[in-house]
Design an enzyme around this catalytic site. Structure first.
Site, short mmCIF file in Angstrom:
data_model
loop_
_atom_site.label_atom_id
_atom_site.label_comp_id
_atom_site.label_asym_id
_atom_site.label_seq_id
_atom_site.Cartn_x
_atom_site.Cartn_y
_atom_site.Cartn_z
N HIS A 13 62.62 10.04 5.71
CA HIS A 13 63.02 10.95 4.64
C HIS A 13 62.52 12.37 4.89
CE1 HIS A 13 63.72 7.42 1.65
NE2 HIS A 13 64.66 7.52 2.57
N GLY A 37 72.30 3.75 5.92
CA GLY A 37 71.55 4.98 6.14
C GLY A 37 72.28 5.99 7.00
N ASP A 68 68.85 4.44 0.88
CA ASP A 68 67.77 5.27 1.39
C ASP A 68 68.39 6.40 2.21
OD1 ASP A 68 68.59 3.87 3.65
OD2 ASP A 68 66.57 3.47 4.37
#
Length: 171
Positions: A13, A37, A68
């Site tokens: 991230h 992702g 995510d």
């Protein structure tokens, strides 16, 4: 395992934030399938060119995971909440033309890598600072009031007007 996965997600991230907060415009060329992702990584780009055969799908819920890599935010920003939820909750696969219609990609091309390179060259040969500031203004604008955005725009255009680029480009 879950703690390790959470730690890995935090590290990845940081990269997602670096791309989205960068003042450098990013172009992406997409071939084949983009899933999970990969959607988040793709959506950090400011301009996305997809191949004619590209496919887009989430697959998170099907394997018992949640989004995510910024997917919950970046996907909704790109296509709106309702469409983002269709991809995240219905296991829907979008074709390249559908992704274009939804606003997930900017264009579809037979040779997306060549087209992406053409776009990057245009940015590099143009008023590069202005492109970066335009990206920054758009990306940060969603989190601020209109008054804050107007003040930032005024300051940015004022600073840009004293650089050589507009003086050379405006007749």
């Amino acid at each position: 395992l879950s703690l390790t996965l959470a730690m890995a997600a935090d590290l990845i991230h940081e990269g997602i934030r670096a791309f989205t907060e960068s003042h450098v415009p990013i172009v992406a060329a997409v071939h084949g399938a983009v899933a999970g992702g990969g959607l988040g990584l793709m959506l950090t780009a400011d301009y996305i060119v997809a191949s004619e055969g590209a496919k887009f799908v989430s697959r998170y819920a099907n394997i018992g995971l949640t989004p995510d890599l910024g997917v919950s935010t970046l996907l909704a920003d790109a296509v709106g909440q309702r469409r983002a939820l269709q991809l995240l909750l219905q296991d829907r696969t979008l074709s390249a033309p559908e992704a274009l219609e939804w606003g997930l990609v900017a264009e579809v091309a037979a040779d997306p890598a060549s087209r992406a390179l053409e776009i990057a060259r245009f940015w590099l040969e143009g008023a590069t600072g202005a492109f970066g500031q335009a990206k920054r203004l758009v990306r940060s604008g969603a989190d601020r009031s209109l008054a804050e955005n107007l003040a930032d725009e005024a300051g940015t255009i004022g600073a840009a007007s004293s650089t050589p680029n507009p003086k050379a480009r405006i007749p």
